[in-house]
Design a protein around this motif. Structure first.
Motif, PDB file in Angstrom:
ATOM      1  N   SER A   1      53.534  65.678  84.020  1.00 50.80           N
ATOM      2  CA  SER A   1      54.512  64.937  83.801  1.00 50.80           C
ATOM      3  C   SER A   1      54.635  63.198  84.264  1.00 50.80           C
ATOM      4  O   SER A   1      53.923  63.198  85.143  1.00 50.80           O
ATOM      5  N   THR A   2      54.837  62.236  83.380  1.00 52.94           N
ATOM      6  CA  THR A   2      54.663  61.152  83.492  1.00 52.94           C
ATOM      7  C   THR A   2      55.784  60.247  82.685  1.00 52.94           C
ATOM      8  O   THR A   2      56.131  60.550  81.814  1.00 52.94           O
ATOM      9  N   LEU A   3      56.088  59.073  83.186  1.00 59.56           N
ATOM     10  CA  LEU A   3      56.945  58.062  82.545  1.00 59.56           C
ATOM     11  C   LEU A   3      56.165  56.794  82.698  1.00 59.56           C
ATOM     12  O   LEU A   3      56.234  56.195  83.858  1.00 59.56           O
ATOM     13  N   THR A   4      55.593  56.373  81.475  1.00 66.37           N
ATOM     14  CA  THR A   4      54.687  55.182  81.731  1.00 66.37           C
ATOM     15  C   THR A   4      55.244  54.098  80.691  1.00 66.37           C
ATOM     16  O   THR A   4      55.640  54.559  79.567  1.00 66.37           O
ATOM     17  N   GLY A   5      54.936  52.856  81.162  1.00 61.96           N
ATOM     18  CA  GLY A   5      55.231  51.535  80.098  1.00 61.96           C
ATOM     19  C   GLY A   5      54.196  50.952  80.385  1.00 61.96           C
ATOM     20  O   GLY A   5      53.037  50.822  81.264  1.00 61.96           O
ATOM     21  N   GLY A   6      54.005  49.940  79.153  1.00 63.96           N
ATOM     22  CA  GLY A   6      52.822  49.192  79.121  1.00 63.96           C
ATOM     23  C   GLY A   6      52.654  48.429  77.919  1.00 63.96           C
ATOM     24  O   GLY A   6      53.486  48.265  77.170  1.00 63.96           O
ATOM     25  N   LEU A   7      51.352  47.870  77.749  1.00 64.43           N
ATOM     26  CA  LEU A   7      51.105  47.379  76.442  1.00 64.43           C
ATOM     27  C   LEU A   7      50.013  47.488  75.704  1.00 64.43           C
ATOM     28  O   LEU A   7      48.788  47.654  76.499  1.00 64.43           O
TER      29      LEU A   7
ATOM     30  N   HIS B   1      26.099  50.923  66.006  1.00 61.58           N
ATOM     31  CA  HIS B   1      25.663  49.640  66.122  1.00 61.58           C
ATOM     32  C   HIS B   1      25.879  48.711  67.285  1.00 61.58           C
ATOM     33  O   HIS B   1      26.038  47.585  67.091  1.00 61.58           O
ATOM     34  N   LEU B   2      26.019  49.304  68.360  1.00 68.86           N
ATOM     35  CA  LEU B   2      26.348  48.649  69.632  1.00 68.86           C
ATOM     36  C   LEU B   2      25.620  47.580  69.709  1.00 68.86           C
ATOM     37  O   LEU B   2      25.881  46.252  70.291  1.00 68.86           O
ATOM     38  N   SER B   3      24.070  47.671  69.340  1.00 70.61           N
ATOM     39  CA  SER B   3      23.433  46.678  69.808  1.00 70.61           C
ATOM     40  C   SER B   3      23.069  45.603  68.763  1.00 70.61           C
ATOM     41  O   SER B   3      22.306  44.652  68.913  1.00 70.61           O
ATOM     42  N   GLU B   4      23.963  45.683  67.700  1.00 70.34           N
ATOM     43  CA  GLU B   4      23.585  44.821  66.709  1.00 70.34           C
ATOM     44  C   GLU B   4      24.841  44.108  66.124  1.00 70.34           C
ATOM     45  O   GLU B   4      24.937  42.900  66.722  1.00 70.34           O
ATOM     46  N   ARG B   5      25.922  44.845  65.724  1.00 73.26           N
ATOM     47  CA  ARG B   5      27.297  43.803  65.618  1.00 73.26           C
ATOM     48  C   ARG B   5      28.155  44.783  65.231  1.00 73.26           C
ATOM     49  O   ARG B   5      28.001  45.967  64.928  1.00 73.26           O
ATOM     50  N   ASP B   6      29.285  44.332  65.202  1.00 71.49           N
ATOM     51  CA  ASP B   6      30.631  45.138  65.098  1.00 71.49           C
ATOM     52  C   ASP B   6      31.011  45.306  63.523  1.00 71.49           C
ATOM     53  O   ASP B   6      31.473  44.469  62.902  1.00 71.49           O
ATOM     54  N   TYR B   7      30.388  46.634  62.951  1.00 72.77           N
ATOM     55  CA  TYR B   7      30.607  46.776  61.630  1.00 72.77           C
ATOM     56  C   TYR B   7      31.981  47.198  61.175  1.00 72.77           C
ATOM     57  O   TYR B   7      32.394  47.202  60.171  1.00 72.77           O
ATOM     58  N   GLY B   8      32.798  47.728  62.292  1.00 72.56           N
ATOM     59  CA  GLY B   8      34.283  48.227  61.901  1.00 72.56           C
ATOM     60  C   GLY B   8      35.327  47.085  61.965  1.00 72.56           C
ATOM     61  O   GLY B   8      34.989  46.194  62.393  1.00 72.56           O
ATOM     62  N   PRO B   9      36.294  47.714  61.402  1.00 78.48           N
ATOM     63  CA  PRO B   9      37.427  46.515  61.349  1.00 78.48           C
ATOM     64  C   PRO B   9      38.597  46.393  62.403  1.00 78.48           C
ATOM     65  O   PRO B   9      39.180  45.690  62.532  1.00 78.48           O
ATOM     66  N   SER B  10      38.210  47.354  63.372  1.00 79.00           N
ATOM     67  CA  SER B  10      39.485  47.698  64.367  1.00 79.00           C
ATOM     68  C   SER B  10      38.769  47.734  65.699  1.00 79.00           C
ATOM     69  O   SER B  10      37.807  48.304  66.001  1.00 79.00           O
ATOM     70  N   TYR B  11      39.784  47.371  66.635  1.00 83.34           N
ATOM     71  CA  TYR B  11      39.383  47.639  68.039  1.00 83.34           C
ATOM     72  C   TYR B  11      40.713  47.746  68.696  1.00 83.34           C
ATOM     73  O   TYR B  11      41.784  47.265  68.274  1.00 83.34           O
ATOM     74  N   GLY B  12      40.865  47.988  70.047  1.00 85.20           N
ATOM     75  CA  GLY B  12      42.164  47.932  70.763  1.00 85.20           C
ATOM     76  C   GLY B  12      41.935  48.067  72.343  1.00 85.20           C
ATOM     77  O   GLY B  12      40.808  48.315  72.729  1.00 85.20           O
ATOM     78  N   VAL B  13      43.019  47.700  72.930  1.00 84.08           N
ATOM     79  CA  VAL B  13      43.050  47.481  74.697  1.00 84.08           C
ATOM     80  C   VAL B  13      44.353  48.091  74.864  1.00 84.08           C
ATOM     81  O   VAL B  13      45.381  47.661  74.314  1.00 84.08           O
ATOM     82  N   ALA B  14      44.403  48.846  76.028  1.00 89.16           N
ATOM     83  CA  ALA B  14      45.939  49.230  76.687  1.00 89.16           C
ATOM     84  C   ALA B  14      45.661  48.993  78.150  1.00 89.16           C
ATOM     85  O   ALA B  14      44.884  49.406  78.796  1.00 89.16           O
ATOM     86  N   LEU B  15      46.903  48.491  78.705  1.00 92.50           N
ATOM     87  CA  LEU B  15      47.037  48.641  79.965  1.00 92.50           C
ATOM     88  C   LEU B  15      48.603  49.078  80.121  1.00 92.50           C
ATOM     89  O   LEU B  15      49.490  48.706  79.920  1.00 92.50           O
ATOM     90  N   THR B  16      48.554  50.226  81.140  1.00 93.58           N
ATOM     91  CA  THR B  16      49.866  50.918  81.489  1.00 93.58           C
ATOM     92  C   THR B  16      49.973  51.067  82.706  1.00 93.58           C
ATOM     93  O   THR B  16      49.228  51.190  83.634  1.00 93.58           O
ATOM     94  N   LEU B  17      51.187  51.298  83.153  1.00 88.65           N
ATOM     95  CA  LEU B  17      51.963  51.766  84.492  1.00 88.65           C
ATOM     96  C   LEU B  17      52.909  52.857  84.410  1.00 88.65           C
ATOM     97  O   LEU B  17      53.804  52.703  83.575  1.00 88.65           O
ATOM     98  N   ASP B  18      52.477  53.688  85.548  1.00 89.72           N
ATOM     99  CA  ASP B  18      53.554  54.821  85.560  1.00 89.72           C
ATOM    100  C   ASP B  18      54.686  54.183  86.351  1.00 89.72           C
ATOM    101  O   ASP B  18      54.558  54.015  87.904  1.00 89.72           O
ATOM    102  N   VAL B  19      55.866  53.409  85.613  1.00 93.94           N
ATOM    103  CA  VAL B  19      56.590  52.810  86.365  1.00 93.94           C
ATOM    104  C   VAL B  19      57.556  53.523  87.407  1.00 93.94           C
ATOM    105  O   VAL B  19      58.108  52.954  88.393  1.00 93.94           O
TER     106      VAL B  19
END
Length: 322
Positions: free
Chosen positions: A36-42, A282-300
């Motif tokens: 169980s958790t209650l989390t907020g973030g970006l 393709h980690l050592s070559e270039r980013d072939y894909g169109p998407s990426y993401g990042v998240a930072l959350t806190l169990d407030v």
């Protein structure tokens, strides 16, 4: 000494939460919460229709999408007649724009990997909203709440979706390497998820694949404690996940675009950081894909409870009576 006690309290508090849409199809971890958790973030999710060399991604999405989802996620593991069941409700609102995801993509990720900057193409500037919900049934496998099966939905301006999922979460694959009565057992643990979904168009994605299949294995190293109700809570954890997705993006002929992605997450107490990218292969070559993401959350909720407990707890024991 009081600062050390506060740090111990914070670290021993869980931080994970379920990912908001569209993170699951961008490459983010898609496992249900094991406690169980209650989390907020970006949560930032970015889509770019061209790469740094000017190659166009073969889909019907022709503009840059920078989702900046401010999220709140609530997971409850129930007791009584609903023992073994959990529910989740996650809501996110996004002032969608080119920043700050453009900065993280070009000034951080691509500079670190020495890749060319990705241009912005007519970036969307609107307010987007997504709401996700799920119901999960948990089963034991040598320990409580390891096998899971459930269903859920995502609705909002990006797309609409219903899904079924099942898998294994945090199954120990090594003996306990270290034990602490307070913080739990240090071990290596494995997870795997299978997910099928039905999608419909939204205000942002006007043409999505009607059905999609997703497989996500993961391996984690951390310290875990198990509560009396059987919830497995990581004190700290580092987890690497890989994902294969049949894809929700389609090209002009209706063919879906398969996605391969990786995700790396680290948590310590109520804080959790995760980043994902679809550049698998393709980690050592270039980013072939169109998407990426990042998240930072806190169990407030639990972070607040720790602070309140710390403020009301005496810093030192009262002197003994003479």
């Amino acid at each position: 000494m009081s600062g050390v006690l506060l740090l111990i309290g914070i670290i021993s508090t869980p931080a994970w939460s379920e990912s908001p849409a569209p993170s699951v199809h961008w490459g983010g971890a898609a496992f249900p919460d094991q406690y169980s958790t209650l989390t907020g973030g970006l949560t930032l999710n970015r889509f770019t229709p061209v790469d740094g060399l000017g190659n166009k991604y073969d889909s019907t999405v022709g503009n840059t999408l920078g989702f900046n989802l401010i999220t709140l996620s609530w997971t409850q593991h129930w007791s009584g007649i609903f023992q073994g069941w959990s529910t989740n409700l996650t809501a996110g609102i996004s002032p969608t724009s080119d920043e700050p995801s453009q900065y993280f993509q070009n000034k951080v990720v691509h500079q670190l990997r020495q890749l060319p900057s990705v241009p912005t193409v007519d970036a969307r500037k609107e307010t987007d909203v997504m709401i996700d919900g799920s119901v999960t049934r948990w089963f034991p496998l040598f320990r409580p709440k390891v096998i899971f099966a459930g269903a859920g939905f995502s609705v909002g301006t990006i797309y609409q979706q219903g899904f079924l999922r099942a898998g294994i979460r945090r199954m120990p694959i090594t003996p306990t390497l270290y034990h602490s009565d307070t913080w739990g057992d240090v071990s290596l643990r494995a997870s795997v998820l299978g997910r099928i979904s039905y999608q419909d168009n939204g205000a942002v994605l006007h043409a999505v694949r009607s059905t999609a299949g997703l497989v996500q294995p993961a391996i984690a190293f951390g310290q875990y404690r198990t509560t009396e109700s059987g919830e497995t809570i990581p004190t700290w954890e580092i987890e690497l996940a890989l994902m294969w997705d049949s894809g929700i993006f389609v090209n002009t002929t209706g063919q879906s675009q398969k996605q391969f992605a990786w995700s790396l997450a680290a948590s310590a107490g109520p804080m959790r950081f995760e980043t994902w990218n679809d550049s698998m292969g393709h980690l050592s070559e270039r980013d072939y894909g169109p998407s990426y993401g990042v998240a930072l959350t806190l169990d407030v909720l639990r972070a607040w409870n720790i602070i309140q407990d710390f403020r009301t707890k005496p810093a030192t024991d009262p002197p003994a009576a003479s």
